[in-house]
Enzyme design. Structure first.
Site, PDB file in Angstrom:
ATOM      1  N   LEU A 115       0.842  -1.195   0.000  1.00  0.00           N
ATOM      2  CA  LEU A 115       0.000   0.000   0.000  1.00  0.00           C
ATOM      3  C   LEU A 115       0.878   1.247   0.000  1.00  0.00           C
ATOM      4  O   LEU A 115       1.895   1.308   0.709  1.00  0.00           O
ATOM      5  CB  LEU A 115      -0.900   0.012   1.237  1.00  0.00           C
ATOM      6  CG  LEU A 115      -1.905  -1.138   1.370  1.00  0.00           C
ATOM      7  CD1 LEU A 115      -2.854  -0.880   2.538  1.00  0.00           C
ATOM      8  CD2 LEU A 115      -2.695  -1.383   0.097  1.00  0.00           C
ATOM      9  N   GLY A 160       1.306  -5.493   0.965  1.00  0.00           N
ATOM     10  CA  GLY A 160       0.319  -5.506  -0.117  1.00  0.00           C
ATOM     11  C   GLY A 160       0.867  -6.101  -1.409  1.00  0.00           C
ATOM     12  O   GLY A 160       0.103  -6.612  -2.237  1.00  0.00           O
ATOM     13  N   ASN A 182       4.424  -8.472   6.212  1.00  0.00           N
ATOM     14  CA  ASN A 182       5.138  -7.909   7.361  1.00  0.00           C
ATOM     15  C   ASN A 182       4.287  -6.925   8.161  1.00  0.00           C
ATOM     16  O   ASN A 182       4.817  -6.122   8.916  1.00  0.00           O
ATOM     17  CB  ASN A 182       6.426  -7.204   6.889  1.00  0.00           C
ATOM     18  CG  ASN A 182       6.165  -6.128   5.837  1.00  0.00           C
ATOM     19  OD1 ASN A 182       5.255  -6.264   5.042  1.00  0.00           O
ATOM     20  ND2 ASN A 182       6.954  -5.071   5.844  1.00  0.00           N
ATOM     21  N   GLU A 183       2.959  -7.006   7.976  1.00  0.00           N
ATOM     22  CA  GLU A 183       2.074  -6.008   8.610  1.00  0.00           C
ATOM     23  C   GLU A 183       2.288  -5.892  10.116  1.00  0.00           C
ATOM     24  O   GLU A 183       2.366  -4.790  10.652  1.00  0.00           O
ATOM     25  CB  GLU A 183       0.602  -6.351   8.337  1.00  0.00           C
ATOM     26  CG  GLU A 183       0.097  -5.922   6.983  1.00  0.00           C
ATOM     27  CD  GLU A 183       0.599  -6.777   5.842  1.00  0.00           C
ATOM     28  OE1 GLU A 183       1.240  -7.814   6.117  1.00  0.00           O
ATOM     29  OE2 GLU A 183       0.366  -6.405   4.689  1.00  0.00           O
TER      30      GLU A 183
HETATM   31  C1  LIG Z   1       3.099   1.685   9.406  1.00  0.00           C
HETATM   32  C2  LIG Z   1       1.943   1.460  10.338  1.00  0.00           C
HETATM   33  C3  LIG Z   1       0.654   1.421   9.613  1.00  0.00           C
HETATM   34  C4  LIG Z   1      -0.574   1.206  10.473  1.00  0.00           C
HETATM   35  C5  LIG Z   1      -1.818   1.365   9.632  1.00  0.00           C
HETATM   36  C6  LIG Z   1      -3.048   0.761  10.175  1.00  0.00           C
HETATM   37  C7  LIG Z   1      -4.165   0.807   9.137  1.00  0.00           C
HETATM   38  C8  LIG Z   1      -4.491  -0.456   8.503  1.00  0.00           C
HETATM   39  C9  LIG Z   1      -3.924  -0.671   7.140  1.00  0.00           C
HETATM   40  C10 LIG Z   1      -4.088  -2.094   6.725  1.00  0.00           C
HETATM   41  C11 LIG Z   1      -3.136  -2.512   5.674  1.00  0.00           C
HETATM   42  C12 LIG Z   1      -3.403  -3.791   5.107  1.00  0.00           C
HETATM   43  C13 LIG Z   1      -2.270  -4.533   4.522  1.00  0.00           C
HETATM   44  C14 LIG Z   1      -1.303  -3.863   3.683  1.00  0.00           C
HETATM   45  C15 LIG Z   1      -0.327  -3.086   4.222  1.00  0.00           C
HETATM   46  C16 LIG Z   1       0.734  -2.457   3.415  1.00  0.00           C
HETATM   47  O1  LIG Z   1       0.978  -2.778   2.271  1.00  0.00           O
HETATM   48  S1  LIG Z   1       1.574  -1.174   4.184  1.00  0.00           S
HETATM   49  C17 LIG Z   1       2.999  -0.876   3.165  1.00  0.00           C
HETATM   50  C18 LIG Z   1       4.075  -1.773   3.622  1.00  0.00           C
HETATM   51  N1  LIG Z   1       5.216  -1.701   2.742  1.00  0.00           N
HETATM   52  C19 LIG Z   1       6.450  -1.786   3.175  1.00  0.00           C
HETATM   53  O2  LIG Z   1       6.711  -1.917   4.354  1.00  0.00           O
HETATM   54  C20 LIG Z   1       7.524  -1.654   2.128  1.00  0.00           C
HETATM   55  C21 LIG Z   1       8.297  -0.415   2.294  1.00  0.00           C
HETATM   56  N2  LIG Z   1       9.310  -0.279   1.245  1.00  0.00           N
HETATM   57  C22 LIG Z   1      10.432  -0.991   1.237  1.00  0.00           C
HETATM   58  O3  LIG Z   1      10.715  -1.819   2.081  1.00  0.00           O
HETATM   59  C23 LIG Z   1      11.391  -0.698   0.117  1.00  0.00           C
HETATM   60  O4  LIG Z   1      11.036   0.529  -0.463  1.00  0.00           O
HETATM   61  C24 LIG Z   1      11.458  -1.789  -0.981  1.00  0.00           C
HETATM   62  C25 LIG Z   1      10.090  -2.162  -1.499  1.00  0.00           C
HETATM   63  C26 LIG Z   1      12.154  -3.052  -0.415  1.00  0.00           C
HETATM   64  C27 LIG Z   1      12.304  -1.264  -2.178  1.00  0.00           C
HETATM   65  O5  LIG Z   1      13.554  -0.833  -1.741  1.00  0.00           O
HETATM   66  P1  LIG Z   1      14.431   0.123  -2.669  1.00  0.00           P
HETATM   67  O6  LIG Z   1      14.467  -0.391  -4.035  1.00  0.00           O
HETATM   68  O7  LIG Z   1      15.733   0.318  -1.952  1.00  0.00           O
HETATM   69  O8  LIG Z   1      13.626   1.500  -2.759  1.00  0.00           O
HETATM   70  P2  LIG Z   1      13.524   2.652  -1.636  1.00  0.00           P
HETATM   71  O9  LIG Z   1      14.678   3.565  -1.777  1.00  0.00           O
HETATM   72  O10 LIG Z   1      13.286   2.061  -0.296  1.00  0.00           O
HETATM   73  O11 LIG Z   1      12.163   3.369  -2.074  1.00  0.00           O
HETATM   74  C28 LIG Z   1      12.109   4.247  -3.205  1.00  0.00           C
HETATM   75  C29 LIG Z   1      11.121   5.342  -2.913  1.00  0.00           C
HETATM   76  O12 LIG Z   1       9.822   4.777  -2.741  1.00  0.00           O
HETATM   77  C30 LIG Z   1       9.275   5.155  -1.464  1.00  0.00           C
HETATM   78  N3  LIG Z   1       8.468   4.039  -0.948  1.00  0.00           N
HETATM   79  C31 LIG Z   1       8.861   2.809  -0.664  1.00  0.00           C
HETATM   80  N4  LIG Z   1       7.832   2.053  -0.264  1.00  0.00           N
HETATM   81  C32 LIG Z   1       6.740   2.858  -0.269  1.00  0.00           C
HETATM   82  C33 LIG Z   1       5.354   2.654   0.064  1.00  0.00           C
HETATM   83  N5  LIG Z   1       4.879   1.483   0.491  1.00  0.00           N
HETATM   84  N6  LIG Z   1       4.535   3.703  -0.070  1.00  0.00           N
HETATM   85  C34 LIG Z   1       4.984   4.916  -0.505  1.00  0.00           C
HETATM   86  N7  LIG Z   1       6.292   5.154  -0.829  1.00  0.00           N
HETATM   87  C35 LIG Z   1       7.144   4.136  -0.723  1.00  0.00           C
HETATM   88  C36 LIG Z   1      10.502   5.424  -0.608  1.00  0.00           C
HETATM   89  O13 LIG Z   1      10.198   6.282   0.469  1.00  0.00           O
HETATM   90  C37 LIG Z   1      11.431   6.088  -1.612  1.00  0.00           C
HETATM   91  O14 LIG Z   1      10.989   7.423  -1.774  1.00  0.00           O
HETATM   92  P3  LIG Z   1      12.042   8.600  -2.090  1.00  0.00           P
HETATM   93  O15 LIG Z   1      13.089   8.533  -1.020  1.00  0.00           O
HETATM   94  O16 LIG Z   1      11.222   9.851  -2.059  1.00  0.00           O
HETATM   95  O17 LIG Z   1      12.600   8.251  -3.446  1.00  0.00           O
END
Ligand SMILES: CCCCCCCCCCCCC/C=C/C(=O)SCCNC(=O)CCNC(=O)[C@H](O)C(C)(C)COP(=O)(O)OP(=O)(O)OC[C@H]1O[C@@H](n2cnc3c(N)ncnc32)[C@H](O)[C@@H]1OP(=O)(O)O
Length: 306
Positions: A115, A160, A182-183
């Site tokens: 997400l 997600g 990893n939620e």
């Molecule tokens: C946090 C608590 C939340 C509580 C909420 C409760 C409400 C209920 C919600 C229910 C949700 C249901 C289930 C689903 C949940 C989700 O999906 S939550 C999202 C979880 N995702 C992650 O934890 C992944 C995070 N990202 C990473 O680990 C890494 O980015 C990567 C995927 C392994 C890639 O690494 P790499 O290639 O090194 O890229 P980065 O430099 O890290 O990232 C590039 C830019 O992208 C931005 N970014 C990364 N992930 C996200 C994201 N999920 N959303 C928005 N933006 C993201 C990152 O910040 C970088 O940005 P810039 O620095 O501006 O370039």
């Protein structure tokens, strides 16, 4: 038997008139509803659609298999717009009766980062409602699709991202990436439909361990627990392996296959259908907790600082 014969003789183009006659004959024979039969007719038209820049759909005219590529740089963060584009693409695929779909990513090292955290941080209720409802729609359409599905996971697939992959029926992943739900590590309780997809993929015991610990698995470990089905060295190979999986269904009645899939997944689909509003309310109230908002904000900062 009759249905198999019917299917094997209808792979050529059918005019509407032919469709009506065939439908009438079989409808009389099987006493089935006409609309259902029209829905069951095998694929007659494939398309390569320019559709939406966020989701590219490319259908192979010969095999009838669609490659659906998520294209939201840099990490395919699942935003409202990306979900809307996926939802529309899934409708188009269903209406065009394709023979199978492969979900993949145009980002070189990320399948999907899950997400989009910007949707979760300081959310506007109206937008979040649309976001969450479309998220639910995508899952219902992908998990419950009448056509077979596979994921060519050509990069990291946390949260997600993993959820999209496990909503498909088969997964081929490239080496040296991470996948998992990893939620809990982020303080999030995985929603009902995400838990269902996980239980449908790995054993109940593995699902419990994976979800409660919030483990992100390496490609190799994901294969060991059955979270993925195969490893392929790079994206093109992963798509090829997915095509091989989908091609196996050429010798299986598409009606029998799709009904069997549906019946196995029906309970999970109904579980969400029956509590969509409640599911939204639970997540909304959780999301707007000041402590949760702080956690999301800190997490976003930590990602940016990397
Ligand atoms: C946090 C608590 C939340 C509580 C909420 C409760 C409400 C209920 C919600 C229910 C949700 C249901 C289930 C689903 C949940 C989700 O999906 S939550 C999202 C979880 N995702 C992650 O934890 C992944 C995070 N990202 C990473 O680990 C890494 O980015 C990567 C995927 C392994 C890639 O690494 P790499 O290639 O090194 O890229 P980065 O430099 O890290 O990232 C590039 C830019 O992208 C931005 N970014 C990364 N992930 C996200 C994201 N999920 N959303 C928005 N933006 C993201 C990152 O910040 C970088 O940005 P810039 O620095 O501006 O370039």
């Amino acid at each position: 038997m009759l249905l198999t014969l019917f299917e094997s003789h209808t792979h050529f183009f059918l005019s509407m008139f032919q469709k009506m006659i065939l439908t009438k004959i079989i409808s009389n024979t099987l006493s089935l509803h006409k609309k259902q039969l029209i829905e069951w007719l095998p694929a007659v038209r494939y398309f390569s659609s320019p559709t939406n820049p966020l989701v590219n759909v490319d259908v192979n005219d010969k095999s009838g298999i669609a490659v659906v590529t998520m294209n939201r740089k840099p990490v395919n963060g699942l935003s409202l717009e990306l979900f809307e584009a996926m939802s529309k693409a899934l409708d188009d695929l269903e209406n065009n009766r394709i023979r199978g779909a492969i979900l993949t990513s145009s980002c070189p090292t990320v399948f999907s980062a899950g997400l989009d955290l910007n949707e979760l941080y300081q959310p506007d209720k109206k937008r979040f409602k649309a976001f969450w409802t479309t998220f639910q729609d995508v899952w219902l359409k992908l998990y419950g699709s009448s056509f077979p599905t596979a994921a060519a996971i050509n990069g990291h697939a946390p949260a997600g991202g993993c959820f999209l992959a496990i909503s498909c029926e088969y997964r081929v992943m490239c080496p040296d990436y991470k996948i998992g739900l990893n939620e809990t590590r982020l303080g999030i309780i995985a929603p009902i439909f995400l838990r269902a997809s996980m239980r449908n993929t790995v054993s109940n015991r593995e699902a419990e361990k994976a979800l409660t610990l919030g483990t992100l698995y390496s490609t190799e470990d994901a294969l060991k627990i059955g979270l993925i089905d195969e490893i392929a060295i790079y994206k093109v190979k992963a798509i090829e392996r997915c095509e091989n999986f989908l091609a196996q269904f050429n010798n299986v009645s598409s009606i029998a296959r799709s009904f069997t899939k549906r019946s196995l997944r029906q309970k999970d689909l109904e579980e969400l259908e029956n509590c969509r509003e409640e599911d939204f309310n639970i997540f909304w109230s959780n999301l707007i907790e000041p402590s949760v908002q702080k956690q999301i904000g800190d997490y976003m900062q930590s990602l940016k600082k990397k």
